[in-house]
Design an enzyme around this catalytic site. Structure first.
Site, PDB file in Angstrom:
ATOM      1  N   GLY A   1       0.825  -1.215   0.000  1.00 56.34           N
ATOM      2  CA  GLY A   1       0.000   0.000   0.000  1.00 56.34           C
ATOM      3  C   GLY A   1       0.851   1.255   0.000  1.00 56.34           C
TER       4      GLY A   1
ATOM      5  N   ASP B   1       7.540   4.516 -10.158  1.00 53.24           N
ATOM      6  CA  ASP B   1       8.378   4.334  -8.972  1.00 53.24           C
ATOM      7  C   ASP B   1       9.861   4.319  -9.302  1.00 53.24           C
ATOM      8  OD1 ASP B   1       6.671   4.500  -6.901  1.00 53.24           O
ATOM      9  OD2 ASP B   1       7.130   2.537  -6.067  1.00 53.24           O
TER      10      ASP B   1
ATOM     11  N   ASP C   1       4.188  -4.486  -7.467  1.00 54.19           N
ATOM     12  CA  ASP C   1       3.567  -3.280  -6.902  1.00 54.19           C
ATOM     13  C   ASP C   1       4.142  -2.022  -7.548  1.00 54.19           C
ATOM     14  OD1 ASP C   1       5.824  -4.373  -5.290  1.00 54.19           O
ATOM     15  OD2 ASP C   1       5.712  -2.430  -4.287  1.00 54.19           O
TER      16      ASP C   1
ATOM     17  N   GLY D   1       2.686   3.617   1.439  1.00 53.78           N
ATOM     18  CA  GLY D   1       3.286   3.785   2.759  1.00 53.78           C
ATOM     19  C   GLY D   1       3.779   5.196   2.998  1.00 53.78           C
TER      20      GLY D   1
END
Ligand code: AMP
Ligand code: MG
Length: 496
Positions: free
Chosen positions: A95, A266, A256, A97
């Protein structure tokens, strides 16, 4: 810098909250944790303009908003839940974070979500502190905008705001917040989350949301979920082909970190290939080399497989799922072939297919043997002349094994003559696809070190250069040079 009235304009961003319309189990609503005395480290003017923010109107209040210290009126901040496979192992719930969604803004390119990264703890922070350090924030900011300028699908970056607040990593560093932008930050892991919880209803809600909002044409397909998997698989294959072609290594291709839109997502321990080594591992934490340059295409497929598994309950049939996945290899192969031909300035000719494959294999062989600089090689290749070796010298200089290079260059020249290639036209076309400027680690490092001493000029300069990666920019020649010796000692890890 402060213009009266603009604070209101910036804080009154015309935000909608599409993601927040999903059921509450998909996220947690929360507020960012303010950072003390934030300052502006970097701003992407094109990204700002895209969301209707005038870069010249950025003031103290805007910067506070960039830092998560002020919340725009219409924002409904939330952290999303997802799960994922990390380094090939099921990791369970992860998730956001340290990321928080502000909402989405209408732009000429469709709605763009804005997200703070590093704005404080969330229910998904696990052992983390919810923060991001200045170093990694500058890297994500610069690389997002650099990749966009290279024409590689990616999340964008609007801003970096810094603060003197300390953050503990291997040493004490300072905190920063990046605002990222993308139509959505939904990942493969968002789907895996509901699959592993056996919650088919939520899985369907998520898939329907993604299809209706981002892939509306698929709604008319016989099996929209199979069509979704196929389209995401195709986009992922094409994305990774583009990474390979530009020498980009992501470093942490966990599920993810895989965007459902097929965008680069990311930026952590990423790198651009310098001295060519197909086995290069850019992430110092990746001891097995799972995410090495040579492995990226295979891992992309593996990740699509993980997504496929999560979608089986919706697709219904394993055969149909398999068929959707099977598009990966041909899509990747065709994309790489197209991109490499363009990089070499060659037209794809069916009769030359086998010879071209050998020419390319030969090329990667000599690049590997001499560890020639990847970016400089392709940029200088445009100087080769079809008729003679008169233009070879700058390229030849990149090789330790000069006879091997000469032999390959003769084959290349013969191939150019086979299609009666025009030197000038080819050079112009090649320079439009082979960048002169990429975000070499040492360039990022120099900008970071200055920024750590509150001099943000190098962040600004580097961003400006990387926003025009195909232009000659002779005044910035040194940014296109081979990395200095000290650069080989630089290590980037998952610490961020
Ligand atoms: P990454 O490898 O950066 O994609 O992160 C993997 C997971 O760890 C995600 O759920 C992140 O939100 C979380 N994470 C990474 N760094 C932090 C941090 N400093 N604080 C809280 N969560 C973090
Ligand atoms: Mg991540």
């Amino acid at each position: 810098m402060t213009l009266p009235g603009t604070a209101i304009a910036a804080l009154a961003l015309p935000l909608d909250n599409s993601f927040a319309s999903l059921p509450p189990s998909f996220y947690t609503r929360l507020m960012p944790t303010p950072l003390p005395a934030p300052y502006l480290v970097g701003l992407s003017a094109p990204a700002a303009r895209l969301i209707g923010l005038d870069p010249a109107a950025v003031n103290e209040d805007t910067v506070a908003m960039f830092a998560g210290s002020r919340v725009p009126e219409r924002a409904q901040p939330l952290a999303a839940v997802y799960s994922g496979h990390q380094f090939g192992v099921w990791a369970g719930q992860l998730g956001d974070g340290r990321a928080m969604l502000l909402g989405d803004v209408a732009t000429p390119q469709g709605p763009m979500e804005l997200q703070w990264k590093g704005a404080g703890m969330t229910p998904y922070s696990r052992m983390g502190d919810g923060r991001a350090v200045l170093r990694s924030s500058i890297r994500e900011f610069l690389c997002s905008e650099a990749m966009h300028a290279l024409g590689v699908p990616t999340t964008r970056a609007l801003s970096v705001a810094g603060s003197d607040q300390g953050v503990v990593r291997e040493t004490i560093e300072t905190a920063a917040v990046v605002i990222r932008m993308a139509p959505t930050f939904i990942r493969f892991g968002s789907f895996e989350h509901w699959f592993y919880r056996n919650d088919e209803a939520s899985l369907r809600i998520l898939a329907d949301y993604v299809i209706d909002r981002f892939y509306p044409a698929l709604r008319d397909e016989d099996n929209p979920y199979a069509a979704l998997l196929e389209e995401v698989t195709r986009r992922t294959a094409r994305l990774i082909a583009q990474w390979q072609a530009v020498g980009f290594m992501h470093g942490v291709m966990n599920t993810d970190n895989m965007s459902i839109l097929g965008q680069t997502l990311d930026y952590g321990p990423f790198g651009f290939m310098e001295a060519f080594d197909a086995q290069h591992i850019c992430n110092h934490s990746d001891s097995q080399g799972r995410y090495s340059y040579a492995m990226q295409p295979q891992i992309g497929h593996w990740n699509c497989y993980a997504l496929a598994q999560a979608l089986v309950p919706l697709i219904g049939e394993v055969e149909e799922t398999q068929a959707a996945l099977d598009v990966y290899q041909p899509e990747f192969g065709a994309a790489v072939d197209r991109l490499l031909h363009a990089k070499l300035g060659l037209t794809q000719i069916p009769e030359q297919q086998e010879a071209d494959r050998q020419l390319l294999d030969g090329l990667f062989g000599i690049l590997q043997d001499s560890h020639a600089d990847f970016t400089l090689f392709f940029r200088r290749l445009a100087g080769v002349q079809a008729a003679s070796n008169a233009g070879d010298e700058p390229l030849r200089d990149l090789f330790i094994d000069r006879p091997a290079f000469d032999a390959w260059a003769e084959r290349y020249r013969a191939r150019l003559r086979a299609e009666a290639s025009d030197d000038a036209a080819r050079k112009a076309a090649m320079n439009a696809v082979n960048p002169k400027y990429v975000l070499r680690n040492y360039l990022a490092q120099q900008a970071i070190e200055k920024a750590q001493h509150k001099d943000f000029s190098e962040v600004e300069r580097l961003l400006a250069i990387l926003q025009r990666p195909f232009d000659e920019q002779p005044e910035h020649e040194r940014y296109a040079a081979l990395p200095p010796d000290w650069a080989s000692a630089l290590e980037v890890s998952c610490s961020s």
